[in-house]
Write a protein that holds these residues in place. Structure first.
Motif, short mmCIF file in Angstrom:
data_model
loop_
_atom_site.label_atom_id
_atom_site.label_comp_id
_atom_site.label_asym_id
_atom_site.label_seq_id
_atom_site.Cartn_x
_atom_site.Cartn_y
_atom_site.Cartn_z
N ALA A 127 0.83 -1.21 0.00
CA ALA A 127 0.00 0.00 0.00
C ALA A 127 0.86 1.26 0.00
O ALA A 127 0.47 2.29 -0.56
CB ALA A 127 -0.92 0.00 1.22
N GLY A 128 2.05 1.19 0.60
CA GLY A 128 2.94 2.33 0.65
C GLY A 128 3.97 2.37 -0.47
O GLY A 128 4.85 3.23 -0.46
N GLY A 129 3.86 1.42 -1.42
CA GLY A 129 4.81 1.40 -2.53
C GLY A 129 6.22 1.03 -2.13
O GLY A 129 7.20 1.43 -2.76
N ASP A 130 6.34 0.20 -1.09
CA ASP A 130 7.64 -0.19 -0.53
C ASP A 130 7.96 -1.63 -0.92
O ASP A 130 7.55 -2.58 -0.25
CB ASP A 130 7.61 -0.02 0.99
CG ASP A 130 8.92 -0.43 1.67
OD1 ASP A 130 9.89 -0.73 0.95
OD2 ASP A 130 8.94 -0.47 2.91
N MET A 131 8.76 -1.78 -2.00
CA MET A 131 9.07 -3.14 -2.46
C MET A 131 10.00 -3.87 -1.51
O MET A 131 9.89 -5.09 -1.35
CB MET A 131 9.71 -3.08 -3.85
CG MET A 131 9.66 -4.40 -4.59
SD MET A 131 7.94 -4.87 -4.94
CE MET A 131 8.12 -6.59 -5.35
N LEU A 132 10.91 -3.15 -0.86
CA LEU A 132 11.79 -3.80 0.12
C LEU A 132 10.97 -4.37 1.27
O LEU A 132 11.24 -5.47 1.77
CB LEU A 132 12.81 -2.80 0.65
CG LEU A 132 13.97 -2.44 -0.29
CD1 LEU A 132 14.86 -1.38 0.34
CD2 LEU A 132 14.79 -3.69 -0.62
N GLY A 133 9.95 -3.63 1.68
CA GLY A 133 9.08 -4.12 2.75
C GLY A 133 8.29 -5.34 2.33
O GLY A 133 8.10 -6.28 3.12
N VAL A 134 7.82 -5.35 1.07
CA VAL A 134 7.11 -6.52 0.55
C VAL A 134 8.01 -7.75 0.59
O VAL A 134 7.63 -8.82 1.09
CB VAL A 134 6.62 -6.27 -0.89
CG1 VAL A 134 6.15 -7.57 -1.54
CG2 VAL A 134 5.49 -5.24 -0.91
N ASN A 135 9.23 -7.59 0.07
CA ASN A 135 10.17 -8.72 0.07
C ASN A 135 10.51 -9.17 1.49
O ASN A 135 10.66 -10.36 1.76
CB ASN A 135 11.44 -8.34 -0.69
CG ASN A 135 11.25 -8.30 -2.19
OD1 ASN A 135 10.52 -9.12 -2.74
ND2 ASN A 135 11.87 -7.35 -2.85
N GLY A 136 10.60 -8.20 2.39
CA GLY A 136 10.87 -8.55 3.77
C GLY A 136 9.76 -9.36 4.40
O GLY A 136 10.00 -10.33 5.12
N GLY A 137 8.50 -8.98 4.12
CA GLY A 137 7.36 -9.74 4.65
C GLY A 137 7.29 -11.13 4.08
O GLY A 137 6.94 -12.10 4.79
N ILE A 138 7.62 -11.27 2.81
CA ILE A 138 7.63 -12.60 2.18
C ILE A 138 8.71 -13.47 2.83
O ILE A 138 8.49 -14.66 3.11
CB ILE A 138 7.85 -12.47 0.66
CG1 ILE A 138 6.61 -11.83 0.01
CG2 ILE A 138 8.15 -13.82 0.03
CD1 ILE A 138 6.79 -11.49 -1.47
#
Length: 460
Positions: free
Chosen positions: A407-418
């Motif tokens: 939602a915040g456009g944070d791809m690093l955060g997405v990868n971190g959650g995965i």
């Protein structure tokens, strides 16, 4: 005397190995016990030999690019071994009580050697489609063997855990039941044939998901499930498989709908709709109900990779409902969660895929946690239960990170959650007791040499 099964299922599950106790299965006919003892000796030798032959491929996924190359390396030895088994069996003095079973088994081994040779030719040519078709032929051949030998002979030659399971599944089929399973097998063979071009394209490398979708245009998306549905709709199943047939038709109706959505996404070059529809294809209620509800003979054909639903547990007040909840969770969410970044999808599309699909997966985690929280374990499993609840808490945090980061456009955060999702699972596998895994809680269960578990959690 090891039987190789479909490349989609197992290569080493049916060790035809006689235990010493199998001698007790002999008849009163003179020579029966000696015959079974000779089989026992041959089987022990061939079982150990085949373990060594197939060791190079036991940890390689049949879907991987290197599988056919490895298969081409080991099959010449396997063919030679099968021929040796045929010669050794042919030299035995066979009592009249076992003459028909013996002949059936020899016919099976000769046919297996022929298929192995064709598998070798396909593997050497890197012909994945033919290799898959031959896997279907192997599965049918094995079902016919198990249904065609006597209970005594079957009990004698099938003693490994997987072999006994296969014998229990396919050993008591009536003629009309075998015919029905052959029809289902042919329908899914047609599915694999139609899906081959689609699959070959997916295995290629593309610069981005739009280039992939353009390459998939004209590859037959939206037709594979229709073919299965068309072949099974007019079939009148035997009574034993009537409920299975209805589950299949319900599943196929939804699969056809979603497959058409995938075809529409390809035609419109819409990466988001393509990935969202693919995710839904594997996790919708009709699909999960079929995976969990089909009887083993039908499930082995329609969902050959769904091994996690096979174990059963007692009706214990804790283990029973816990096992059912984790079975469903395994089908809906899996060990590592949804692959939002499939098909090399670009970041701008990935954020939208997560926004559309992520809330449903998060709800699956939350509802499973609520179910597990409602259960009261025995004292023996109380520490493990606490670990399971901790695992689901960690999953909620990880998947929430994925959603919020998208939602915040944070791809690093997405990868971190995965990554946190995978870490939570591997941590749970490491910490949960062997006793609970042995009780059948399938999400965390796997044999010590389970290649999928090793790929998922290399240090487990």
């Amino acid at each position: 005397m090891r039987v190789q099964t479909s490349r989609f299922k197992w290569w080493l599950v049916m060790g035809l190995m006689l235990a010493a106790a199998a001698v007790a299965c002999g008849s009163d006919e003179p020579g029966a016990d000696e015959y079974l003892a000779s089989l026992h000796t041959l089987a022990e030798q061939s079982d150990q030999r085949d373990e060594e032959i197939f060791a190079p491929i036991t940890e390689t996924s049949p879907a991987s690019l290197e599988f056919l190359g490895l298969l081409a390396d080991v099959l010449p030895l396997a063919i030679e071994a099968t021929r040796s088994d045929i010669a050794n069996l042919g030299s035995l003095d066979v009592p009249d009580d076992y003459a028909e079973d013996h002949a059936t088994f020899l016919t099976f081994l000769n046919a297996s050697a022929d298929i192995q040779q064709r598998q070798l030719d396909a593997a050497a040519a890197r012909d994945d489609l033919t290799s898959r078709d031959l896997g279907v032929e192997v599965a049918s051949l094995q079902r016919n063997l198990l249904a065609g030998i006597s209970q005594t002979f079957r009990d004698a030659i099938l003693v490994s855990e997987d072999a006994i399971s296969a014998g229990a599944v396919f050993g008591d089929l009536a003629d009309d039941e075998s015919a029905y399973l052959n029809t289902v097998e042919r329908a899914y063979e047609e599915f694999r044939s139609r899906n081959a071009v689609f699959g070959e394209t997916l295995r290629q490398q593309f610069s981005d998901s739009r280039a992939l979708l353009q390459a998939l245009q004209g590859a037959g998306a939206g037709t594979a499930f229709e073919a299965v549905q068309a072949m099974l709709l007019p079939v009148e199943p035997p009574e034993r498989f009537a409920a299975d047939h209805q589950l299949l038709l319900t599943y196929l109706a939804e699969a056809v709908r979603l497959d058409r959505e995938i075809g529409k996404a390809i035609d419109e070059v819409d990466p988001v709709h393509f990935v969202v529809s693919n995710l839904e294809l594997g996790s919708n209620d009709a699909s999960v109900d079929a995976i969990l509800g089909l009887s083993p003979p039908v499930r082995e054909i329609a969902f050959p990779g769904a091994a996690f639903v096979n174990p059963t547990v007692s009706d214990d007040a804790y283990l029973g409902p816990a096992n059912q909840a984790l079975k469903r969770f395994s089908a809906e969410f899996g060990r590592l969660g949804p692959n939002y970044l499939a098909f090399n999808i670009g970041r701008e599309y990935a954020f939208e895929v997560i926004a559309r699909s992520g809330p449903g997966y998060l709800e699956t985690v939350q509802s499973t946690l609520a179910t597990m929280q409602s259960l009261t374990p025995s004292a023996e499993f109380t520490p493990d239960h606490a670990l399971i609840l901790e695992y689901f808490d960690d999953l909620i945090e990880a998947q929430t990170t994925v959603l919020d980061s998208a939602a915040g456009g944070d791809m690093l955060g997405v990868n971190g959650g995965i990554l946190e999702t995978q870490t939570a699972f591997c941590d749970a596998v490491t910490r949960i007791s062997a006793e609970l895994k042995a009780a059948g809680l399938v999400l965390f269960q796997g044999p010590p040499d389970d290649p999928e578990l090793k790929r998922t959690c290399p240090t487990s």
